[in-house]
Scaffold this motif. Structure first.
Motif, PDB file in Angstrom:
ATOM      1  N   TRP A 296       0.812  -1.277   0.086  1.00  0.00           N
ATOM      2  CA  TRP A 296      -0.075  -0.034  -0.062  1.00  0.00           C
ATOM      3  C   TRP A 296       0.725   1.287   0.006  1.00  0.00           C
ATOM      4  CZ3 TRP A 296      -4.784  -1.358  -0.970  1.00  0.00           C
ATOM      5  CH2 TRP A 296      -4.866  -2.747  -0.754  1.00  0.00           C
ATOM      6  N   GLU A 297       2.143   0.978  -0.065  1.00  0.00           N
ATOM      7  CA  GLU A 297       2.834   2.374  -0.167  1.00  0.00           C
ATOM      8  C   GLU A 297       3.065   2.781  -1.651  1.00  0.00           C
ATOM      9  OE1 GLU A 297       6.824   1.287   1.427  1.00  0.00           O
ATOM     10  OE2 GLU A 297       5.929   0.841   3.459  1.00  0.00           O
ATOM     11  N   ALA A 298       3.052   4.197  -1.769  1.00  0.00           N
ATOM     12  CA  ALA A 298       3.328   4.616  -3.007  1.00  0.00           C
ATOM     13  C   ALA A 298       4.817   4.349  -3.575  1.00  0.00           C
ATOM     14  CB  ALA A 298       3.225   6.405  -2.889  1.00  0.00           C
ATOM     15  N   ARG A 299       5.081   4.103  -4.748  1.00  0.00           N
ATOM     16  CA  ARG A 299       6.115   3.358  -5.175  1.00  0.00           C
ATOM     17  C   ARG A 299       6.835   4.240  -6.497  1.00  0.00           C
ATOM     18  NH1 ARG A 299       2.989  -0.494  -4.453  1.00  0.00           N
ATOM     19  NH2 ARG A 299       2.262  -0.737  -6.381  1.00  0.00           N
ATOM     20  N   LYS A 300       8.094   3.981  -6.592  1.00  0.00           N
ATOM     21  CA  LYS A 300       8.794   4.842  -7.791  1.00  0.00           C
ATOM     22  C   LYS A 300       8.225   4.404  -9.316  1.00  0.00           C
ATOM     23  CE  LYS A 300      13.038   6.010  -5.075  1.00  0.00           C
ATOM     24  NZ  LYS A 300      14.466   5.652  -5.073  1.00  0.00           N
ATOM     25  N   GLU A 301       7.872   3.138  -9.218  1.00  0.00           N
ATOM     26  CA  GLU A 301       7.542   2.380 -10.609  1.00  0.00           C
ATOM     27  C   GLU A 301       6.600   3.148 -11.162  1.00  0.00           C
ATOM     28  OE1 GLU A 301       8.153   0.707  -7.937  1.00  0.00           O
ATOM     29  OE2 GLU A 301       9.575  -0.827  -8.556  1.00  0.00           O
ATOM     30  N   ILE A 302       5.316   3.706 -10.488  1.00  0.00           N
ATOM     31  CA  ILE A 302       4.247   4.004 -11.122  1.00  0.00           C
ATOM     32  C   ILE A 302       4.764   5.478 -11.323  1.00  0.00           C
ATOM     33  CG2 ILE A 302       3.235   5.327  -8.941  1.00  0.00           C
ATOM     34  CD1 ILE A 302       1.427   3.845 -12.095  1.00  0.00           C
ATOM     35  N   ARG A 303       5.446   6.259 -10.737  1.00  0.00           N
ATOM     36  CA  ARG A 303       6.140   7.548 -11.134  1.00  0.00           C
ATOM     37  C   ARG A 303       6.873   7.649 -12.525  1.00  0.00           C
ATOM     38  NH1 ARG A 303       6.529   8.286  -5.588  1.00  0.00           N
ATOM     39  NH2 ARG A 303       8.554   7.788  -5.669  1.00  0.00           N
ATOM     40  N   TYR A 304       7.633   6.595 -12.447  1.00  0.00           N
ATOM     41  CA  TYR A 304       8.593   6.341 -13.585  1.00  0.00           C
ATOM     42  C   TYR A 304       7.633   5.861 -14.764  1.00  0.00           C
ATOM     43  CZ  TYR A 304      12.388   4.066 -16.405  1.00  0.00           C
ATOM     44  OH  TYR A 304      13.193   3.926 -17.454  1.00  0.00           O
ATOM     45  N   ASN A 305       6.662   5.193 -14.671  1.00  0.00           N
ATOM     46  CA  ASN A 305       5.667   4.737 -15.866  1.00  0.00           C
ATOM     47  C   ASN A 305       4.860   6.133 -16.345  1.00  0.00           C
ATOM     48  OD1 ASN A 305       4.933   2.836 -17.256  1.00  0.00           O
ATOM     49  ND2 ASN A 305       3.077   2.287 -16.408  1.00  0.00           N
ATOM     50  N   GLY A 306       4.785   7.050 -15.251  1.00  0.00           N
ATOM     51  CA  GLY A 306       4.023   8.361 -15.396  1.00  0.00           C
ATOM     52  C   GLY A 306       4.615   9.138 -16.581  1.00  0.00           C
ATOM     53  N   TRP A 307       6.268   9.281 -16.337  1.00  0.00           N
ATOM     54  CA  TRP A 307       7.021   9.964 -17.296  1.00  0.00           C
ATOM     55  C   TRP A 307       7.035   9.274 -18.384  1.00  0.00           C
ATOM     56  CZ3 TRP A 307       8.153  14.709 -16.887  1.00  0.00           C
ATOM     57  CH2 TRP A 307       8.257  15.314 -15.494  1.00  0.00           C
ATOM     58  N   LEU A 308       7.034   7.782 -18.674  1.00  0.00           N
ATOM     59  CA  LEU A 308       6.983   7.294 -19.979  1.00  0.00           C
ATOM     60  C   LEU A 308       5.678   7.642 -20.493  1.00  0.00           C
ATOM     61  CD1 LEU A 308       8.111   3.541 -18.980  1.00  0.00           C
ATOM     62  CD2 LEU A 308       9.401   5.273 -20.342  1.00  0.00           C
ATOM     63  N   VAL A 310       4.048  10.428 -20.226  1.00  0.00           N
ATOM     64  CA  VAL A 310       4.268  12.105 -20.753  1.00  0.00           C
ATOM     65  C   VAL A 310       5.243  12.114 -22.035  1.00  0.00           C
ATOM     66  CG1 VAL A 310       5.048  14.289 -20.027  1.00  0.00           C
ATOM     67  CG2 VAL A 310       3.829  12.750 -18.449  1.00  0.00           C
ATOM     68  N   TRP A 311       6.253  11.479 -21.911  1.00  0.00           N
ATOM     69  CA  TRP A 311       7.183  11.591 -23.142  1.00  0.00           C
ATOM     70  C   TRP A 311       6.569  10.811 -24.358  1.00  0.00           C
ATOM     71  CZ3 TRP A 311       9.794  15.537 -22.248  1.00  0.00           C
ATOM     72  CH2 TRP A 311      10.596  15.544 -21.000  1.00  0.00           C
ATOM     73  N   ALA A 312       5.881  10.035 -24.158  1.00  0.00           N
ATOM     74  CA  ALA A 312       5.293   9.200 -25.365  1.00  0.00           C
ATOM     75  C   ALA A 312       4.137  10.056 -25.872  1.00  0.00           C
ATOM     76  CB  ALA A 312       4.618   7.851 -24.959  1.00  0.00           C
ATOM     77  N   SER A 396      17.961   1.865 -17.786  1.00  0.00           N
ATOM     78  CA  SER A 396      16.957   2.926 -18.300  1.00  0.00           C
ATOM     79  C   SER A 396      17.071   3.375 -19.452  1.00  0.00           C
ATOM     80  CB  SER A 396      16.777   3.686 -17.083  1.00  0.00           C
ATOM     81  OG  SER A 396      15.427   4.703 -17.454  1.00  0.00           O
ATOM     82  N   LEU A 397      15.918   3.416 -20.261  1.00  0.00           N
ATOM     83  CA  LEU A 397      15.654   4.094 -21.599  1.00  0.00           C
ATOM     84  C   LEU A 397      15.185   5.427 -21.427  1.00  0.00           C
ATOM     85  CD1 LEU A 397      14.483   0.941 -23.770  1.00  0.00           C
ATOM     86  CD2 LEU A 397      16.842   1.882 -23.525  1.00  0.00           C
ATOM     87  N   MET A 398      15.051   6.022 -20.462  1.00  0.00           N
ATOM     88  CA  MET A 398      14.202   7.088 -20.216  1.00  0.00           C
ATOM     89  C   MET A 398      14.776   8.466 -20.805  1.00  0.00           C
ATOM     90  SD  MET A 398      11.485   8.514 -18.846  1.00  0.00           S
ATOM     91  CE  MET A 398      10.929   7.510 -17.328  1.00  0.00           C
ATOM     92  N   GLY A 399      16.174   8.235 -20.801  1.00  0.00           N
ATOM     93  CA  GLY A 399      16.917   9.361 -21.387  1.00  0.00           C
ATOM     94  C   GLY A 399      16.598   9.208 -22.804  1.00  0.00           C
ATOM     95  N   TRP A 400      16.810   8.219 -23.586  1.00  0.00           N
ATOM     96  CA  TRP A 400      16.651   8.303 -25.026  1.00  0.00           C
ATOM     97  C   TRP A 400      15.162   8.781 -25.348  1.00  0.00           C
ATOM     98  CZ3 TRP A 400      20.591   7.708 -28.139  1.00  0.00           C
ATOM     99  CH2 TRP A 400      21.794   6.795 -27.874  1.00  0.00           C
ATOM    100  N   ILE A 401      14.277   8.188 -24.500  1.00  0.00           N
ATOM    101  CA  ILE A 401      12.821   8.349 -24.929  1.00  0.00           C
ATOM    102  C   ILE A 401      12.544   9.825 -24.624  1.00  0.00           C
ATOM    103  CG2 ILE A 401      10.590   7.958 -23.975  1.00  0.00           C
ATOM    104  CD1 ILE A 401      11.325   5.162 -23.209  1.00  0.00           C
ATOM    105  N   GLY A 403      14.446  12.578 -24.418  1.00  0.00           N
ATOM    106  CA  GLY A 403      15.205  13.073 -25.760  1.00  0.00           C
ATOM    107  C   GLY A 403      14.698  13.171 -27.058  1.00  0.00           C
ATOM    108  N   GLY A 404      14.414  11.798 -27.464  1.00  0.00           N
ATOM    109  CA  GLY A 404      13.792  11.707 -28.681  1.00  0.00           C
ATOM    110  C   GLY A 404      12.468  12.604 -28.621  1.00  0.00           C
ATOM    111  N   ALA A 405      11.627  12.629 -27.613  1.00  0.00           N
ATOM    112  CA  ALA A 405      10.361  13.350 -27.672  1.00  0.00           C
ATOM    113  C   ALA A 405      10.501  14.737 -27.747  1.00  0.00           C
ATOM    114  CB  ALA A 405       9.521  12.949 -26.513  1.00  0.00           C
ATOM    115  N   ILE A 406      11.502  15.276 -26.961  1.00  0.00           N
ATOM    116  CA  ILE A 406      11.969  16.797 -27.078  1.00  0.00           C
ATOM    117  C   ILE A 406      12.283  17.138 -28.472  1.00  0.00           C
ATOM    118  CG2 ILE A 406      13.216  18.662 -26.268  1.00  0.00           C
ATOM    119  CD1 ILE A 406      12.976  17.183 -23.479  1.00  0.00           C
ATOM    120  N   ILE A 407      13.130  16.410 -28.898  1.00  0.00           N
ATOM    121  CA  ILE A 407      13.923  16.621 -30.385  1.00  0.00           C
ATOM    122  C   ILE A 407      12.876  16.568 -31.351  1.00  0.00           C
ATOM    123  CG2 ILE A 407      15.475  15.762 -32.077  1.00  0.00           C
ATOM    124  CD1 ILE A 407      17.416  15.063 -29.857  1.00  0.00           C
TER     125      ILE A 407
END
Length: 899
Positions: A296-308, A310-312, A396-401, A403-407
């Motif tokens: 029942w604790e808030a975890r980092k995975e859902i925040r990480y998934n949220g950024w995915l 947003v960038w997508a 993590s592939l977050m940096g590539w994702i 960066g690609g979205a912004i570019i």
């Protein structure tokens, strides 16, 4: 709470802890007992805050002079029978508290920003519904079995529990990645819908500047200050209105973040989350999911998934801009078929012909598409099979994702702004290229994912004991996609209606749609898949209504158990009254009607499965019709195709009216339209879609557990007394929270005396709904109950059918509710009545046999304290005399306090 008082005698040993359910019963009603009623001003908050908390009656409130502190033999707090139960346990007083959690899923609690976000959440109830249903699909999948191991911490040298897999099966076969990928598709679906309205209908179709002789035409429904945009190029307008889908996604992310409710108590509140230092950790081979310590604790995975997400979404906007900008430069109108694409359009893509800006758009589209694909891969790769397990290994592939979205967005936007007019003066298309087929493409991908979810299998379970025969993930996902499509149809249809001025055909010009002159063909063209599904939606509604009506007629005819004589006889028996009953015939009719309504409502699972099948067929049909539009429109069924397309306006209007009506209902304080569905999808932690509605369980479960732990520890304003006892009284969905809290306590505080905790439930769906939809969470192996099948649409649907054991339980856990509460009669008592449309029998059955079988006492169906005859259903169990008897039975089953 006040400061602790060092006086152990001030700790009453018995706490009756009441918790409400779906109806969100206010504390003053929850604290009533029998004829004793309270007013809102008669209660006060003892634990908690404005979101959720525990309430007690003030001293002297209501009919009892002692408030909710009950002396032995008295009846001021819980009735005479309950007082007798207190007397059987050492003549100790009892405190009655009500836990109110109803605002957790509809209020943010962060000052003025919280009030603004709260209004936004209520307004966006049904924008969030598809995301919430996806979360329900995630938890209804086959959850991997886990085990608890003892691991020595290298710093503290103490044994700590660690969760690991209970078998050696390869990871990723439980559908977690597929459901997360489906969730990403829903976000892109939302982005495309917003882009259709802002970039297609408004930026392109409402400004036909690229059409010869129509340079100054503007949709007259738009504000006059936007008229200057007619002098802009198509690319410049597209880039400007691309901000709307970007801002929409940002708003969704902000609402999802602000709406989360967490439980972070002070140390002296008794958080119930720490294992006693130095205690041994028991190794458990088969562990229920509810016993995972940080579930029942808030975890980092859902925040990480949220950024995915947003960038997508940002990359998707970049791809839309680049695709339209590229094909309008090389005469995209000629690319109407695959043949012309390869023979004419592809030849124009030579670098020398499309120019520098065209090359930039090609590269921007490739980068954007790559970012979206990488986001999908990362979503699957980082999907945890279990909330307590770390994500998959790998960088993590977050940096590539990101960066690609912004570019892609920057490159596509700059190229579109500076591209100027199309090469060679070729006129651009009158629609946004690519957005007509994008919704259909996403729908196809998500339908394929739904089909793969329907193939998920559970080992060791009888399909008859599983909700929708184990296809819960596919059913919830279908409802999610259907809800998302209906919302998209409503949004796009409403926008087209307003822009075309269909509701007001007289404006600045003769036909009303265009400012500064008329234009032939004053009809905006939304994606065909939306209009087709809207037309088919009427067919889905009609087919569902006909099927439901026929099944209801068959079911009612078979309800031979529901007669006036039987109803009146059972009422008199439950009320301990002698016949005849005043106005007996009228009372019998009321009882029969109420029982029939309840029995029909108990077929919710079968109704939802029918609805899911019809929605899936409607989505598939709209996809096929829209993809092969030219063939259908010119073939032998052209008339049927045009009829379906023409009905789209009616379907869009019906969908829009439904959304508006439900949105108005949801704007009322403390209200929840479709409450059962909402509570099903918001109970478990938000793990699938990061923008879904908040999970009330993330706070309600650990907070309820902490209150129990604090009472048993004796920290409620006094040193430990080792004499506390707790009788939980849970209504409806409150029973799900209570049971989850007990398992949470068992994993985090194994040192607590669980034999001093008893459970009373009433109007509950634990066995028949939650146990079937989420078997690894609350199934028979967890509750120690007998498996049960669903009530068929045409069945008689008597309570005996709902108690019938289906199959033999083959899956077993080393810890279940019987182990938590302790074996013995009346440790768990469940009240039910035949007029309860959401309550079912539980038929508690422990592994030890008959000595562990609990009871399902029958609560009378008449309110004994109203002036006229009133049939009660899902609520009002506290007024029934059987409630006092049941809570006394639970209290008497607990051991006497230590002296």
């Amino acid at each position: 709470m006040g400061d602790p008082v060092n006086n152990a005698s001030k700790v009453p040993p018995m706490l009756e802890l009441r918790i409400h359910g779906i109806r969100n019963t206010p504390p003053h009603e929850l604290l009533r007992s029998g004829k004793r009623s309270l007013k809102p001003d008669d209660v006060e908050l003892s634990w908690g805050d404005e979101l959720a908390g525990f309430y007690r009656a003030k001293v002297g409130a209501g009919a009892g002079a002692e408030g909710t502190v009950v002396d032995a033999g008295a009846s001021a707090g819980v009735g005479a029978s309950a007082g007798a139960g207190a007397a059987a346990n050492g003549d100790s007083p009892r405190v009655v508290e009500a836990y109110s959690w109803g605002r957790l899923a509809r209020f943010t609690g962060v000052g003025m920003a919280g009030k603004v976000a709260d209004a936004a959440v209520r307004t966006a109830w049904f924008l969030l519904m598809p995301f919430g249903l996806t979360n329900a699909a995630y938890w209804s999948r086959p959850l991997p079995a886990v085990q608890q191991q003892a691991v020595t911490d290298p710093v503290t040298r103490q044994a700590e529990p660690r969760i690991d897999y209970a078998d050696n099966k390869p990871r990723g076969h439980d559908g977690a990645g597929r459901i997360r990928l489906f969730a990403l598709g829903l976000t892109l679906y939302f982005v495309v819908t917003a882009a259709v309205v802002s970039m297609d209908l408004i930026a392109v179709q409402c400004f036909p500047a690229d059409v010869p002789d129509q340079e100054r035409r503007v949709c007259s429904a738009l504000p006059a200050f936007l008229d200057g945009l007619a002098g802009w190029t198509r690319g410049q307008r597209v880039v400007m209105f691309a901000l709307i889908p970007i801002v929409s996604v940002a708003a969704l992310a902000a609402i999802a973040y602000l709406a989360r409710t967490r439980f972070h108590p002070r140390p002296d509140l008794g958080n119930g989350t720490q294992v006693v230092a130095g205690s041994s950790v028991e190794e458990i081979a088969a562990l229920p999911t509810l016993m995972i310590r940080n579930l029942w604790e808030a975890r980092k995975e859902i925040r990480y998934n949220g950024w995915l997400h947003v960038w997508a979404a940002l990359a998707a906007v970049g791809a839309i801009i680049a695709w339209d900008g590229l094909w309008t430069r090389i005469d995209g109108i000629a690319c109407g078929s695959l043949g012309t694409f390869f023979t004419e359009c592809a030849l124009r893509m030579a670098p020398g012909r499309i120019g520098l800006t065209g090359m930039a758009m090609v590269l921007a589209w490739l980068v954007a598409a790559g970012a979206v694909v990488l986001a999908g891969i990362e979503t699957v790769r980082k999907s945890p099979d279990n909330p307590d397990m770390p994500s998959r290994d790998g960088s993590s592939l977050m940096g590539w994702i990101s960066g690609g979205a912004i570019i892609s967005v920057v490159a596509a936007g700059l190229a579109a702004v500076f591209s100027g007019a199309p090469v060679g003066g070729v006129p651009g298309a009158t629609r946004m290229l690519g957005l007509g087929t994008a919704p259909a493409g996403l729908m196809f991908v998500m339908l394929v994912l739904i089909l793969t979810m329907s193939r998920l299998r559970r080992e060791g379970y009888d399909k008859r004991t599983l909700g929708w025969r184990g296809k819960g993930s596919a059913v919830f996902s279908t409802l999610s996609l259907g809800a998302a499509t209906i919302l998209s149809c409503a949004i796009v249809g409403a926008a087209a209606t307003v822009l075309q001025r269909n509701l007001e055909r007289r404006a600045a010009t003769a036909d009303g749609m265009w400012r500064y002159g008329s234009m032939a063909g004053d009809v905006l063209m939304p994606p065909s898949v939306f209009s087709l599904f809207s037309g088919l939606l009427l067919g889905v509604i009609v087919a569902g209504a006909v099927a439901w009506g026929w099944c209801t007629w068959r079911a009612v005819r078979s309800m031979t158990w529901n007669t006036q004589e039987a109803a009146v006889s059972e009422l008199l028996s439950a009320y301990s009254a002698d016949p005849p009953l005043p106005q007996q015939e009228a009372a019998g009719r009321k009882l029969v009607a109420a029982r029939r309504t309840a029995s029909l409502a108990h077929r919710a699972e079968a109704v939802v499965s029918l609805l899911a099948v019809l929605i899936f067929l409607g989505l598939l049909s709209a996809l096929i019709l829209g993809t092969f539009k030219d063939w259908w429109n010119s073939g032998p069924v052209a008339g049927l195709y045009r009829l379906i397309e023409s009905m789209g306006v009616l379907g869009l209007a019906a969908a829009g009216a439904t959304i508006v009506a439900l949105a108005v209902m949801s704007a009322k304080p403390n209200s929840r339209p479709l409450a059962l569905l909402w509570d099903l999808m918001c109970f478990m932690p938000k793990t699938a879609h990061p923008f879904g509605p908040p999970s009330y369980g993330e706070r309600a479960v650990p907070e309820f557990a902490a209150r129990i732990a604090a009472w048993l520890d004796g920290t409620d304003g006094a040193p430990p007394a080792k004499t506390g006892m707790v009788a939980i009284s849970a209504h409806s969905l409150g029973a799900v929270i209570a049971v989850s809290a007990l398992f949470h306590l068992k994993s985090t505080r194994p040192d607590l005396p669980f034999n001093r905790i008893g459970l009373l439930t009433y109007g509950t769906q634990l066995r028949s709904y939650f146990g079937r939809f989420f078997p690894e969470l609350l199934g028979p192996a967890v509750l120690a109950t007998a498996p049960v099948g669903r009530t068929k649409l045409t069945a008689a649907g008597s309570p005996d059918d709902e108690r019938m054991v289906t199959g033999e339980p083959t899956v077993q856990f080393d810890v279940n509710l019987s182990h938590v509460l302790g074996a013995g009669p009346n440790r768990w008592v469940n009240l039910y009545r035949k007029t309860d449309y959401l309550g079912f029998p539980v038929l508690y059955k422990g592994p030890g046999g008959a000595e562990n079988v609990g009871t399902d006492p029958y609560a009378q169906e008449m309110d004994p304290f109203t002036y006229q005859f009133l049939v009660v259903s899902h609520s009002d169990y506290l007024q029934a005399p059987q409630y006092d008897e049941a809570i006394a039975a639970v209290v008497n089953s607990l051991p006497a306090p230590e002296t």
